[in-house]
Structure formats: C-alpha cells, structure tokens
Design a protein around this motif. Structure first.
Motif, PDB file in Angstrom:
ATOM      1  N   LEU A 226     -24.865  48.844  22.512  1.00  4.96           N
ATOM      2  CA  LEU A 226     -24.819  47.391  22.575  1.00  4.96           C
ATOM      3  C   LEU A 226     -24.577  46.781  21.197  1.00  4.96           C
ATOM      4  N   LEU A 227     -25.226  47.327  20.169  1.00  9.06           N
ATOM      5  CA  LEU A 227     -25.062  46.806  18.810  1.00  9.06           C
ATOM      6  C   LEU A 227     -23.625  47.002  18.326  1.00  9.06           C
ATOM      7  N   VAL A 228     -23.056  48.200  18.580  1.00 15.26           N
ATOM      8  CA  VAL A 228     -21.681  48.468  18.156  1.00 15.26           C
ATOM      9  C   VAL A 228     -20.709  47.562  18.898  1.00 15.26           C
ATOM     10  N   THR A 229     -20.959  47.364  20.195  1.00 14.44           N
ATOM     11  CA  THR A 229     -20.075  46.507  20.989  1.00 14.44           C
ATOM     12  C   THR A 229     -20.098  45.068  20.484  1.00 14.44           C
ATOM     13  N   MET A 230     -21.314  44.534  20.232  1.00 13.15           N
ATOM     14  CA  MET A 230     -21.427  43.171  19.738  1.00 13.15           C
ATOM     15  C   MET A 230     -20.802  43.018  18.354  1.00 13.15           C
ATOM     16  N   SER A 231     -20.972  44.031  17.481  1.00  8.85           N
ATOM     17  CA  SER A 231     -20.386  43.974  16.132  1.00  8.85           C
ATOM     18  C   SER A 231     -18.864  43.962  16.216  1.00  8.85           C
ATOM     19  N   CYS A 232     -18.309  44.790  17.081  1.00  9.53           N
ATOM     20  CA  CYS A 232     -16.841  44.829  17.241  1.00  9.53           C
ATOM     21  C   CYS A 232     -16.324  43.511  17.799  1.00  9.53           C
ATOM     22  N   CYS A 233     -17.035  42.955  18.764  1.00  2.85           N
ATOM     23  CA  CYS A 233     -16.610  41.670  19.340  1.00  2.85           C
ATOM     24  C   CYS A 233     -16.656  40.570  18.284  1.00  2.85           C
ATOM     25  N   ALA A 234     -17.719  40.576  17.461  1.00  2.00           N
ATOM     26  CA  ALA A 234     -17.834  39.553  16.415  1.00  2.00           C
ATOM     27  C   ALA A 234     -16.725  39.713  15.383  1.00  2.00           C
ATOM     28  N   ALA A 235     -16.450  40.950  14.954  1.00  2.00           N
ATOM     29  CA  ALA A 235     -15.392  41.179  13.965  1.00  2.00           C
ATOM     30  C   ALA A 235     -14.027  40.801  14.527  1.00  2.00           C
ATOM     31  N   LEU A 236     -13.770  41.121  15.786  1.00  2.00           N
ATOM     32  CA  LEU A 236     -12.486  40.791  16.403  1.00  2.00           C
ATOM     33  C   LEU A 236     -12.335  39.283  16.555  1.00  2.00           C
ATOM     34  N   SER A 237     -13.399  38.618  16.957  1.00  2.00           N
ATOM     35  CA  SER A 237     -13.341  37.163  17.100  1.00  2.00           C
ATOM     36  C   SER A 237     -13.091  36.488  15.752  1.00  2.00           C
ATOM     37  N   ARG A 238     -13.742  36.969  14.713  1.00  2.00           N
ATOM     38  CA  ARG A 238     -13.545  36.392  13.375  1.00  2.00           C
ATOM     39  C   ARG A 238     -12.115  36.583  12.908  1.00  2.00           C
ATOM     40  N   TYR A 239     -11.560  37.782  13.161  1.00  2.00           N
ATOM     41  CA  TYR A 239     -10.184  38.053  12.741  1.00  2.00           C
ATOM     42  C   TYR A 239      -9.213  37.144  13.480  1.00  2.00           C
ATOM     43  N   MET A 240      -9.410  36.978  14.781  1.00  2.00           N
ATOM     44  CA  MET A 240      -8.514  36.137  15.574  1.00  2.00           C
ATOM     45  C   MET A 240      -8.629  34.684  15.152  1.00  2.00           C
ATOM     46  N   TRP A 241      -9.852  34.226  14.815  1.00  2.00           N
ATOM     47  CA  TRP A 241     -10.024  32.841  14.364  1.00  2.00           C
ATOM     48  C   TRP A 241      -9.409  32.612  13.001  1.00  2.00           C
ATOM     49  N   LYS A 242      -9.533  33.599  12.134  1.00  2.00           N
ATOM     50  CA  LYS A 242      -9.000  33.459  10.784  1.00  2.00           C
ATOM     51  C   LYS A 242      -7.490  33.387  10.790  1.00  2.00           C
ATOM     52  N   HIS A 243      -6.844  34.175  11.626  1.00  2.00           N
ATOM     53  CA  HIS A 243      -5.383  34.219  11.641  1.00  2.00           C
ATOM     54  C   HIS A 243      -4.792  33.338  12.736  1.00  2.00           C
ATOM     55  N   ARG A 244      -5.611  32.484  13.319  1.00  2.00           N
ATOM     56  CA  ARG A 244      -5.192  31.531  14.317  1.00  2.00           C
ATOM     57  C   ARG A 244      -4.367  32.209  15.445  1.00  2.00           C
ATOM     58  N   ILE A 245      -4.902  33.349  15.907  1.00  2.00           N
ATOM     59  CA  ILE A 245      -4.226  34.066  16.980  1.00  2.00           C
ATOM     60  C   ILE A 245      -4.450  33.366  18.322  1.00  2.00           C
ATOM     61  N   ILE A 246      -5.598  32.720  18.436  1.00  2.00           N
ATOM     62  CA  ILE A 246      -5.889  32.014  19.699  1.00  2.00           C
ATOM     63  C   ILE A 246      -5.155  30.696  19.723  1.00  2.00           C
TER      64      ILE A 246
END
Length: 246
Positions: A226-246
C-alpha cells in the motif's frame, strides 16, 4: 423309458456340477497362488507442484489367462489429477482411468475433499513383464502457516491391487485376501467383487512436500504494498501536474 432318460439327465447334471465345482476350486487355488506371488512398488518422480506417481505391479506369469487387474488410488485433498491432461495422454499409455467424482482444478486444498481413481491396465492375463502405470499428480495451494512453517507434507497411500476372474466364485477360499466391490470396467456400468491383496498394506505412504506462505508476513507485505502504491501514485500525479499533462 422316461425314467431311464431322467436318470441319465440327473447323472449328467450331477457330473457337470461336480466338474464345475472342481474347476472352480482349482481356478481359485491358482488365483490365490498368484495373489501371494504378486507385488506392488510405488515411487515418486519430479519436483515441485507437478509430480508423477509411478506404480509397478509384478505378476507371476503363466498362471491364468483371464484375470483382470485394477489399481485403486485413494488421494488426499492436498493433491489432484487433471482429467483433461489424462484425456490428452490417453493415446500414450496402455491403461484407462475412472474418477469417482468431478475434479475442480482451481480450489485450494482446504476447500476440497479426497477422491478415488480406478486404473484399469489394458492388458488382461499373465505377462512376463511388469505392469507400469505413471499418473501425473499436481499439488494444490495450501493455507498460509501462522507458525512459521515454509513447507507442508501431504501423505499419499500406496494403491490397492485388485484382481478379478469370473471363473473363481468361491472368494471365501482366498483368505486372508478380502473381497471388495469395485466397478467392473472403466465405463462404470456395473460392480464386481474383486480380490484385494492383503500383504501390500506394508508399503509406506508417499510424502509430498509443498511450499506454503507465511501468514505472519501478511500485515507487513500489505502495508508495504500500500505504501509503495501510494508513493508511486503521488509521484506520478506530481509529474503530470508539473508538466501539465492533464
């Protein structure tokens, strides 16, 4: 005239019955000798969850010519045989197999029950070479251990060797070998009284070793996943927000 004919028929009938009883007694005596000279050996091959149980039957040659052989395997719930695999291998072996119940291939060991297989070698009568039957056997998944065990044992009893011939009906004369009921053929359309060899009970059971999970690691593994899954989701969300992928 009629009384003479009746006397002749009665005499012939009595003689026939005496001859038939004598032949039956002699045939049973030969069958008993065969029972006492026969032997069963069982070995286990391969490793892991997919094994092979190899049964070798030694029969005394040149005794009888119309004896049928049957091997009865009583399997515990920790293993199973695959009916589809057996059907696909039917052209590669000289025996037929009958299952006493349906086999669910997906259920774990604690949700199933034992079953019985009846193996009919195609050869009938004496043979100078041993009868050898190789059955593919698979291990089921077992419940995880709460006491730190990494393997579990499943003991499989050696098969029962049964013999049958229609020419021997006085089965009580074959003691200590017992008479048991079993399907006459693989079609399971009728039941016959077979003779079970008594001395084969000395064979020790086969022991299968299967790995099991450690239940004490359920909480750490689930928490870490669960911790690894949440960390990956948080890192992916941050990357997508930073590069305006959404």
């Amino acid at each position: 005239m009629y009384s003479i004919l009746l006397s002749v028929f009665a005499c012939l009938s009595t003689c026939y019955c005496l001859v038939a009883k004598a032949e039956n007694r002699d045939h049973c005596l030969l069958l008993k000798q065969w029972l006492e000279s026969s032997s069963v050996a069982v070995e286990l091959s391969k490793k892991g969850f997919h094994r092979e149980v190899i049964t070798t039957v030694e029969l005394k040659p040149d005794v009888l010519s119309d004896v049928r052989v049957l091997l009865v395997h009583r399997w515990p719930r920790g293993v199973y045989v695959d009916p589809y695999q057996l059907a696909s291998l039917s052209d590669q072996h000289d025996w037929k197999i009958l299952l006493d119940s349906a086999i669910d291939l997906e259920l774990p060991a604690h949700k199933t029950s034992g079953f019985v297989t009846y193996v009919y070698p195609s050869h009938i009568g004496p043979t100078p070479r041993p009868l050898k039957v190789t059955i593919p056997v698979h291990g089921r998944y077992h419940e995880p251990s709460f006491v730190g065990k990494t393997f579990t044992s499943v003991d499989v009893e050696s098969p029962e060797l049964l013999l049958w011939t229609e020419k021997c009906t006085q089965l009580s004369s074959l003691q200590p070998h017992a008479a048991v009921d079993a399907p006459c053929t693989v079609s399971n359309s009728s039941t016959c009284q077979w003779v079970k060899i008594q001395h084969q009970q000395e064979l020790s059971p086969l022991s299968f070793q299967f790995p099991v999970g450690d239940a004490s690691l359920v909480a750490p593994v689930c928490g870490g996943t669960l911790l690894v899954t949440m960390s990956c989701c948080a890192a992916l969300s941050r990357y997508m927000w930073k590069h305006r992928i959404i």
